[in-house]
Design a protein around this motif. Structure first.
Motif, PDB file in Angstrom:
ATOM      1  N   ARG A   1       4.851 -32.244  78.490  1.00  0.00           N
ATOM      2  CA  ARG A   1       5.805 -33.359  78.442  1.00  0.00           C
ATOM      3  C   ARG A   1       5.234 -34.564  79.180  1.00  0.00           C
ATOM      4  NH1 ARG A   1      11.373 -31.377  80.559  1.00  0.00           N
ATOM      5  NH2 ARG A   1      12.150 -33.268  79.573  1.00  0.00           N
ATOM      6  N   GLN A   2       4.506 -34.321  80.276  1.00  0.00           N
ATOM      7  CA  GLN A   2       3.888 -35.429  80.998  1.00  0.00           C
ATOM      8  C   GLN A   2       2.834 -36.089  80.126  1.00  0.00           C
ATOM      9  OE1 GLN A   2       3.293 -35.138  85.152  1.00  0.00           O
ATOM     10  NE2 GLN A   2       1.321 -36.148  85.114  1.00  0.00           N
ATOM     11  N   ASN A   3       2.007 -35.262  79.448  1.00  0.00           N
ATOM     12  CA  ASN A   3       0.996 -35.824  78.558  1.00  0.00           C
ATOM     13  C   ASN A   3       1.633 -36.612  77.425  1.00  0.00           C
ATOM     14  OD1 ASN A   3      -1.289 -34.942  79.916  1.00  0.00           O
ATOM     15  ND2 ASN A   3      -1.251 -32.931  78.922  1.00  0.00           N
ATOM     16  N   ASP A   4       2.784 -36.160  76.944  1.00  0.00           N
ATOM     17  CA  ASP A   4       3.513 -36.909  75.926  1.00  0.00           C
ATOM     18  C   ASP A   4       3.852 -38.302  76.420  1.00  0.00           C
ATOM     19  OD1 ASP A   4       3.411 -34.903  74.104  1.00  0.00           O
ATOM     20  OD2 ASP A   4       5.433 -34.143  74.490  1.00  0.00           O
ATOM     21  N   LEU A   5       4.272 -38.411  77.675  1.00  0.00           N
ATOM     22  CA  LEU A   5       4.637 -39.713  78.233  1.00  0.00           C
ATOM     23  C   LEU A   5       3.412 -40.603  78.389  1.00  0.00           C
ATOM     24  CD1 LEU A   5       6.757 -41.610  79.273  1.00  0.00           C
ATOM     25  CD2 LEU A   5       6.690 -40.437  81.485  1.00  0.00           C
ATOM     26  N   TYR A   6       2.282 -40.023  78.842  1.00  0.00           N
ATOM     27  CA  TYR A   6       1.042 -40.787  78.910  1.00  0.00           C
ATOM     28  C   TYR A   6       0.687 -41.343  77.527  1.00  0.00           C
ATOM     29  CZ  TYR A   6      -0.271 -39.385  83.682  1.00  0.00           C
ATOM     30  OH  TYR A   6      -0.325 -39.209  85.041  1.00  0.00           O
ATOM     31  N   HIS A   7       0.828 -40.516  76.511  1.00  0.00           N
ATOM     32  CA  HIS A   7       0.507 -40.938  75.149  1.00  0.00           C
ATOM     33  C   HIS A   7       1.467 -42.035  74.669  1.00  0.00           C
ATOM     34  CE1 HIS A   7      -2.754 -38.349  73.849  1.00  0.00           C
ATOM     35  NE2 HIS A   7      -2.155 -37.295  74.392  1.00  0.00           N
ATOM     36  N   ILE A   8       2.746 -41.878  74.951  1.00  0.00           N
ATOM     37  CA  ILE A   8       3.739 -42.865  74.522  1.00  0.00           C
ATOM     38  C   ILE A   8       3.407 -44.241  75.094  1.00  0.00           C
ATOM     39  CG2 ILE A   8       6.152 -43.596  74.806  1.00  0.00           C
ATOM     40  CD1 ILE A   8       6.879 -40.588  74.652  1.00  0.00           C
ATOM     41  N   VAL A   9       3.130 -44.280  76.404  1.00  0.00           N
ATOM     42  CA  VAL A   9       2.837 -45.555  77.069  1.00  0.00           C
ATOM     43  C   VAL A   9       1.532 -46.139  76.549  1.00  0.00           C
ATOM     44  CG1 VAL A   9       2.278 -46.637  79.271  1.00  0.00           C
ATOM     45  CG2 VAL A   9       4.163 -44.991  79.142  1.00  0.00           C
ATOM     46  N   THR A  10       0.492 -45.301  76.489  1.00  0.00           N
ATOM     47  CA  THR A  10      -0.809 -45.792  76.012  1.00  0.00           C
ATOM     48  C   THR A  10      -0.713 -46.306  74.589  1.00  0.00           C
ATOM     49  OG1 THR A  10      -2.005 -44.291  77.486  1.00  0.00           O
ATOM     50  CG2 THR A  10      -3.216 -45.170  75.602  1.00  0.00           C
ATOM     51  N   ASN A  11       0.015 -45.609  73.742  1.00  0.00           N
ATOM     52  CA  ASN A  11       0.156 -46.035  72.347  1.00  0.00           C
ATOM     53  C   ASN A  11       0.875 -47.379  72.232  1.00  0.00           C
ATOM     54  OD1 ASN A  11      -1.218 -43.834  71.360  1.00  0.00           O
ATOM     55  ND2 ASN A  11       0.635 -42.642  70.924  1.00  0.00           N
ATOM     56  N   LYS A  12       1.804 -47.655  73.150  1.00  0.00           N
ATOM     57  CA  LYS A  12       2.465 -48.965  73.157  1.00  0.00           C
ATOM     58  C   LYS A  12       1.449 -50.071  73.440  1.00  0.00           C
ATOM     59  CE  LYS A  12       7.283 -47.997  74.321  1.00  0.00           C
ATOM     60  NZ  LYS A  12       7.831 -48.889  73.263  1.00  0.00           N
ATOM     61  N   ILE A  13       0.560 -49.815  74.404  1.00  0.00           N
ATOM     62  CA  ILE A  13      -0.470 -50.802  74.745  1.00  0.00           C
ATOM     63  C   ILE A  13      -1.434 -50.973  73.575  1.00  0.00           C
ATOM     64  CG2 ILE A  13      -2.265 -51.425  76.402  1.00  0.00           C
ATOM     65  CD1 ILE A  13       0.512 -51.254  77.658  1.00  0.00           C
ATOM     66  N   ILE A  14      -1.873 -49.861  72.983  1.00  0.00           N
ATOM     67  CA  ILE A  14      -2.799 -49.914  71.853  1.00  0.00           C
ATOM     68  C   ILE A  14      -2.181 -50.663  70.672  1.00  0.00           C
ATOM     69  CG2 ILE A  14      -3.903 -48.498  70.067  1.00  0.00           C
ATOM     70  CD1 ILE A  14      -4.421 -46.392  72.255  1.00  0.00           C
ATOM     71  N   GLU A  15      -0.920 -50.355  70.383  1.00  0.00           N
ATOM     72  CA  GLU A  15      -0.243 -51.009  69.255  1.00  0.00           C
ATOM     73  C   GLU A  15      -0.194 -52.522  69.444  1.00  0.00           C
ATOM     74  OE1 GLU A  15       4.098 -50.935  66.935  1.00  0.00           O
ATOM     75  OE2 GLU A  15       3.716 -49.605  68.637  1.00  0.00           O
TER      76      GLU A  15
END
Length: 304
Positions: free
Chosen positions: A12-26
């Motif tokens: 679940r923590q890795n999911d949050l890292y991915h969510i935030v990073t994907n916002k920056i990438i997008e």
């Protein structure tokens, strides 16, 4: 403040890292630097909690700037659903929240039979997510939630920026040339003449970018990207990482000082995207270093 605790469940923590990073990438893939505040909020500085007055920092500054663009709001004041309710107001029906993160320390204990069964402790952090609404998404809030700081004159904003540069103690050398850089070995900044820039704001954006680099010197925050001799190429991942720190740190400074200007060039974006896509925790480290540089320069200025 309702929070969802993440740290004890790695997936679940890795999911949050991915969510935030994907916002920056997008945002980057759309051609928008998420750390660059392109709209004018007068002299309000970095995003702030409207109820407590506490400023947000690090990765949350970028998340809230992205959120402001997505929600079409101009204020930099935010609060939780419960904070709006406790203040006598409410979030308008249908409004969507903006995700932010929070790191909190916790201590684990374990029994060690070889040390007389004493408990040993190790400190770690868990990451929580919570959700904010901009005051423009709310109604019936107290008047003081909407109070704005006095608007600074252009000369006052420039004076504040100059104070940050002077207080750093880093020499600035002006030359009629086409590039600006920080020289780690000599510990000075070389920058084109002010008249070569399209505006005074662009000059200070560039100067603050180089000033953030200078905080990595051995006598200051000792960052790897400045301490390690590198070829000055964006293909070098350590160099690209340090450039991203400087870019975001300068954006934080510009927001705090009320300076609107152009930061870096589009040629950097491909290298930054490569870093973020290969390591979903990289943007969190970058944001932490940028926050440290920002605080180092601002605190030094406030001491003078």
């Amino acid at each position: 403040m309702k929070q969802e605790l993440i740290g004890r469940t790695s997936s679940r923590q890795n999911d949050l890292y991915h969510i935030v990073t994907n916002k920056i990438i997008e945002a980057l893939e759309k051609g928008t630097e998420p750390w660059r505040k392109t709209w004018d909020t007068e002299n309000e500085g970095l995003p702030v909690n409207a109820a407590t007055g506490r400023h947000y920092s690090g990765i949350n500054v970028m998340l809230l700037w992205i959120g402001a663009v997505e929600k079409g709001v101009n204020s930099n004041r935010w609060l939780t659903f419960n904070q709006a309710k406790c203040a006598g107001g409410s979030v308008r029906r249908g409004e969507k929240s903006t995700l932010v993160t929070l790191f909190k320390p916790f201590t684990e204990d374990s029994s060690d039979s070889e040390v007389e069964d004493k408990l040993t402790y190790s400190s770690r952090c868990f990451m929580a997510r919570f959700h904010l609404f901009n005051i423009e998404q709310c109604e019936n809030l107290p008047e003081h939630f909407y109070a704005k700081k006095p608007v600074l004159l252009d000369v006052e904003r420039i004076d504040r920026a100059e104070s940050v540069v002077i207080s750093s103690g880093v020499p600035v050398i002006h030359r009629y040339q086409d590039c600006a850089y920080y020289h780690p070995k000599n510990d000075h900044i070389v920058i084109p003449e002010m008249g070569q820039f399209h505006s005074v704001e662009d000059y200070y954006c560039t100067l603050l970018h180089e000033l953030v680099h200078s905080t990595g010197h051995a006598s200051r925050l000792a960052r790897k990207g400045i301490m390690t001799p590198l070829s000055q190429k964006m293909s070098n991942p350590v160099y690209a990482f340090e450039e991203l720190i400087a870019e975001i740190g300068a954006a934080f400074l510009c927001a705090e000082l009320g300076i609107q200007g152009h930061l870096q060039h589009e040629s950097y974006i491909a290298s930054w995207l490569k870093i973020l896509k290969e390591d979903h925790k990289a943007i969190f480290r970058v944001a932490r270093y940028a926050k440290e540089a920002f605080e180092y320069l601002i605190l030094n200025t406030n001491k003078k």
